[in-house]
Design a protein around this motif. Structure first.
Motif, PDB file in Angstrom:
ATOM      1  N   THR A  59      -1.332  -3.274   7.410  1.00 29.99           N
ATOM      2  CA  THR A  59      -1.005  -1.918   7.812  1.00 29.99           C
ATOM      3  C   THR A  59       0.330  -1.925   8.532  1.00 29.99           C
ATOM      4  O   THR A  59       0.573  -2.765   9.394  1.00 29.99           O
TER       5      THR A  59
ATOM      6  N   TYR B  87      -3.517 -13.643   5.144  1.00 29.41           N
ATOM      7  CA  TYR B  87      -4.650 -12.738   5.385  1.00 29.41           C
ATOM      8  C   TYR B  87      -4.867 -11.786   4.208  1.00 29.41           C
ATOM      9  O   TYR B  87      -5.994 -11.543   3.777  1.00 29.41           O
TER      10      TYR B  87
ATOM     11  N   TYR C  95     -10.229  -2.390  -5.407  1.00 26.00           N
ATOM     12  CA  TYR C  95     -10.603  -1.378  -4.415  1.00 26.00           C
ATOM     13  C   TYR C  95     -10.501   0.027  -5.018  1.00 26.00           C
ATOM     14  O   TYR C  95     -11.403   0.842  -4.880  1.00 26.00           O
TER      15      TYR C  95
ATOM     16  N   GLU D 218       0.315   0.879   3.727  1.00 29.10           N
ATOM     17  CA  GLU D 218      -0.533  -0.279   3.504  1.00 29.10           C
ATOM     18  C   GLU D 218       0.102  -1.165   2.446  1.00 29.10           C
ATOM     19  O   GLU D 218       0.686  -0.668   1.474  1.00 29.10           O
TER      20      GLU D 218
ATOM     21  N   ARG E  30      -2.888  -6.634  10.659  1.00 29.11           N
ATOM     22  CA  ARG E  30      -4.051  -6.618   9.767  1.00 29.11           C
ATOM     23  C   ARG E  30      -4.538  -5.191   9.572  1.00 29.11           C
ATOM     24  O   ARG E  30      -4.583  -4.405  10.503  1.00 29.11           O
ATOM     25  N   GLY E  31      -4.966  -4.916   8.356  1.00 32.19           N
ATOM     26  CA  GLY E  31      -5.639  -3.661   8.070  1.00 32.19           C
ATOM     27  C   GLY E  31      -7.056  -3.975   7.633  1.00 32.19           C
ATOM     28  O   GLY E  31      -7.456  -5.141   7.563  1.00 32.19           O
ATOM     29  N   GLN E  32      -7.781  -2.948   7.341  1.00 31.15           N
ATOM     30  CA  GLN E  32      -9.135  -3.144   6.837  1.00 31.15           C
ATOM     31  C   GLN E  32      -9.063  -3.465   5.344  1.00 31.15           C
ATOM     32  O   GLN E  32      -8.051  -3.207   4.703  1.00 31.15           O
ATOM     33  N   GLU E  33     -10.141  -4.027   4.820  1.00 28.21           N
ATOM     34  CA  GLU E  33     -10.239  -4.399   3.413  1.00 28.21           C
ATOM     35  C   GLU E  33      -9.163  -5.413   2.991  1.00 28.21           C
ATOM     36  O   GLU E  33      -8.724  -5.431   1.860  1.00 28.21           O
ATOM     37  N   ARG E  34      -8.713  -6.228   3.932  1.00 26.60           N
ATOM     38  CA  ARG E  34      -7.775  -7.338   3.687  1.00 26.60           C
ATOM     39  C   ARG E  34      -6.401  -6.879   3.194  1.00 26.60           C
ATOM     40  O   ARG E  34      -5.728  -7.589   2.453  1.00 26.60           O
TER      41      ARG E  34
ATOM     42  N   LEU F  25      -6.451  -6.810  16.071  1.00 23.93           N
ATOM     43  CA  LEU F  25      -5.280  -5.988  15.768  1.00 23.93           C
ATOM     44  C   LEU F  25      -4.011  -6.565  16.368  1.00 23.93           C
ATOM     45  O   LEU F  25      -3.012  -6.757  15.682  1.00 23.93           O
TER      46      LEU F  25
ATOM     47  N   TRP G 164      -0.814  -4.276  -0.133  1.00 26.46           N
ATOM     48  CA  TRP G 164      -1.966  -4.868  -0.794  1.00 26.46           C
ATOM     49  C   TRP G 164      -1.543  -5.918  -1.824  1.00 26.46           C
ATOM     50  O   TRP G 164      -0.507  -5.777  -2.471  1.00 26.46           O
TER      51      TRP G 164
ATOM     52  N   TYR H 107     -11.913  -5.500  18.389  1.00 28.39           N
ATOM     53  CA  TYR H 107     -10.927  -4.777  17.595  1.00 28.39           C
ATOM     54  C   TYR H 107      -9.506  -5.016  18.132  1.00 28.39           C
ATOM     55  O   TYR H 107      -8.590  -5.321  17.368  1.00 28.39           O
TER      56      TYR H 107
END
Length: 142
Positions: A41, A96, A123, A113, A34-38, A72, A115, A68
């Protein structure tokens, strides 16, 4: 170092062709999580190991650290690219990040990343003005 934006597709088995420019650095293996902002990573094994070492130093008595680390590592998947440069993206991670067939893969310095294209467009649009404003904060005096 990873940079650039690419638009590969997930195949029917949830595999992703890594951009050719990223393959050498990730050939020995990688961790996708998982990364930030869905987004997802992707870390080289070496960078993920360095991050893990830093997290080991953080106090486990700190709730933010525990939270965290759980998020992660619970979602992390170690992968090795096949001969065609493909990696599997587990279904839980695809869900996710709302990944279907089309994806955006971006280089982000020491990580990659992945997306959903619409999420990336939203974003990116939201961050465009902030990007211009942050240059003074990130690089003062330049």
């Amino acid at each position: 170092m990873f940079f650039g934006t690419y638009t590969p597709k997930l195949d029917d088995k949830g595999r992703l062709f890594l951009p050719a420019k990223f393959r050498d650095e990730l050939a020995e293996g990688l961790v996708v999580t998982r990364g930030q902002e869905r987004c997802l990573t992707v870390w080289s094994l070496a960078d993920f190991s360095r991050m893990t070492d830093r997290l080991r130093e953080a106090p486990v008595t700190n709730k933010a650290t525990r939270d965290y680390v759980r998020m992660l590592f619970a979602a992390a998947s170690q992968e090795v690219p096949d001969k065609q440069g493909r990696i599997g993206i587990p279904a839980t991670l695809r869900d996710y990040a709302s990944l279907t067939r089309d994806v955006m893969v971006i280089g982000a310095m020491n990580r990659v990343e992945i997306w959903d294209p619409q999420s990336w467009a939203t974003y990116s649009e939201e961050q465009e003005q902030k990007f211009a404003e942050l240059s003074d904060e990130v690089f003062p005096g330049i």
